[in-house]
Motif scaffolding. Structure first.
Motif, mmCIF file in Angstrom:
data_model
loop_
_atom_site.group_PDB
_atom_site.id
_atom_site.type_symbol
_atom_site.label_atom_id
_atom_site.label_comp_id
_atom_site.label_asym_id
_atom_site.label_seq_id
_atom_site.Cartn_x
_atom_site.Cartn_y
_atom_site.Cartn_z
ATOM 1 N N HIS A 135 0.802 -1.223 0.000
ATOM 2 C CA HIS A 135 0.000 0.000 0.000
ATOM 3 C C HIS A 135 0.839 1.280 0.000
ATOM 4 N N GLY A 136 2.141 1.160 0.170
ATOM 5 C CA GLY A 136 2.991 2.342 0.266
ATOM 6 C C GLY A 136 3.867 2.538 -0.958
ATOM 7 N N PRO A 137 4.832 3.448 -0.846
ATOM 8 C CA PRO A 137 5.675 3.793 -2.003
ATOM 9 C C PRO A 137 6.962 2.983 -2.110
ATOM 10 N N LEU A 138 7.107 1.918 -1.312
ATOM 11 C CA LEU A 138 8.400 1.238 -1.243
ATOM 12 C C LEU A 138 8.785 0.589 -2.572
ATOM 13 N N ILE A 139 7.824 0.015 -3.279
ATOM 14 C CA ILE A 139 8.135 -0.637 -4.552
ATOM 15 C C ILE A 139 8.594 0.395 -5.579
ATOM 16 N N ASP A 140 7.906 1.524 -5.660
ATOM 17 C CA ASP A 140 8.307 2.571 -6.603
ATOM 18 C C ASP A 140 9.692 3.107 -6.267
ATOM 19 N N ARG A 141 9.954 3.310 -4.987
ATOM 20 C CA ARG A 141 11.273 3.790 -4.588
ATOM 21 C C ARG A 141 12.355 2.767 -4.922
ATOM 22 N N THR A 142 12.035 1.486 -4.759
ATOM 23 C CA THR A 142 13.007 0.445 -5.070
ATOM 24 C C THR A 142 13.322 0.406 -6.559
#
Length: 297
Positions: A90-97
């Protein structure tokens, strides 16, 4: 005295009676014939041994965090896993990765290309060898993150600055290990290749690279580790563009908001990517090259 009398008066050595052992009564002889126990079969898998180590570390982390009972300083492992799941789904971690990996691949590829050019020149000409030796002695001890202020002045706040420090962290480690591997190739192999008419690029690609590939692979690993650490450290200072960045900036933002579980989730993502690259990419490369060629056990 006759020969017969001499033999009769001489004491003959005792003769030990022959004894034939029944293999069925002895059971299993040696460790090869004995069937392995379940524990021994499981212990033979490297991934299971490493998984056991990770489980032990996770349990120790969980117990210690519950003992100190201070989530702001050290959240428990279960809390970090929950934060990792929430930030991934639900957060931005995948996009940041993905942002971090994209920048890393660009810088790593450019660093490998520049290292290949410098090393090829070094093994082809004496002047190229002097150039590589001088530049490596000058810039290899220089931390890549120390060039970040200059990168900001030259390229501004964005991807080019990150790529610049990544290239610096990769090129010298890879070039140094590759050149050392090339220099360790025996003269017999060199003369054999020259007798077959190998010169220039063909000499490097068909002879030197396969013979020196263990050193080259070590350089690739070191370059990857340097690039990964440099990128995360640089993103902790600034994002890829203004205030949007990768994993490093994600960790920095959550630290400012005192979301310690999310900080650990970002660190855990960094560790997971490092383990995947080492265990999947480099292990597969080792298996199909140096281990297959008999150059590494």
């Amino acid at each position: 005295m006759s020969d017969g009398a001499g033999r009769a008066g001489r004491r003959l050595p005792p003769v030990r009676p022959e004894r034939a052992a029944d293999r069925r009564q002895l059971g299993y002889v040696g460790a090869v014939e004995r069937p392995l126990s379940l524990w021994e079969r499981l212990y033979g898998y490297a991934w299971l041994r490493r998984l056991f180590i990770l489980v032990v570390l996770a349990v120790a982390w969980e117990l210690y965090a519950r003992w100190i009972n201070n989530p702001l300083m050290l959240p428990s492992f279960s809390e970090v896993v929950g934060a990792l799941y929430e930030e991934t789904v639900h957060g931005p971690l995948i996009d940041r990765t993905f942002t971090t990996i994209q920048v890393l691949l660009i810088g790593y590829s450019l660093g490998l290309t520049l290292a290949a050019v410098l090393t090829t020149l070094a093994v082809s000409t004496r002047l190229g060898n002097d150039v590589l030796s001088t530049l490596t002695a000058m810039f290899n001890p220089l931390p890549a993150i120390a060039l970040l202020p200059l990168a900001l002045l030259w390229f501004g706040l964005g991807i080019p600055s990150l790529v610049f420090v990544i290239v610096h962290s990769v090129v010298w480690a890879v070039a140094l290990n590759t050149h050392t591997g090339f220099m360790s190739v025996s003269q017999t192999q060199r003369m054999a290749g020259q007798n077959y008419g190998l010169r220039g690029i063909r000499y490097v690609v068909l002879l030197l690279i396969p013979a020196a590939f263990p050193s080259i692979l070590a350089g690739l690993k070191i370059g990857w580790a340097f690039a990964w650490r440099t990128l995360i450290a640089a993103e902790l200072v600034f994002g890829v563009s203004s205030r949007s960045g990768g994993l490093g900036w994600y960790i920095f933002e959550n630290r400012n908001q005192l979301l310690t579980a999310n900080v650990f989730a970002g660190l855990l993502m960094v560790i997971i990517i490092g383990l995947l690259v080492e265990s999947v990419i480099f292990r597969t490369l080792e298996k199909h090259t140096v281990q297959k060629w008999g150059m590494q056990n």
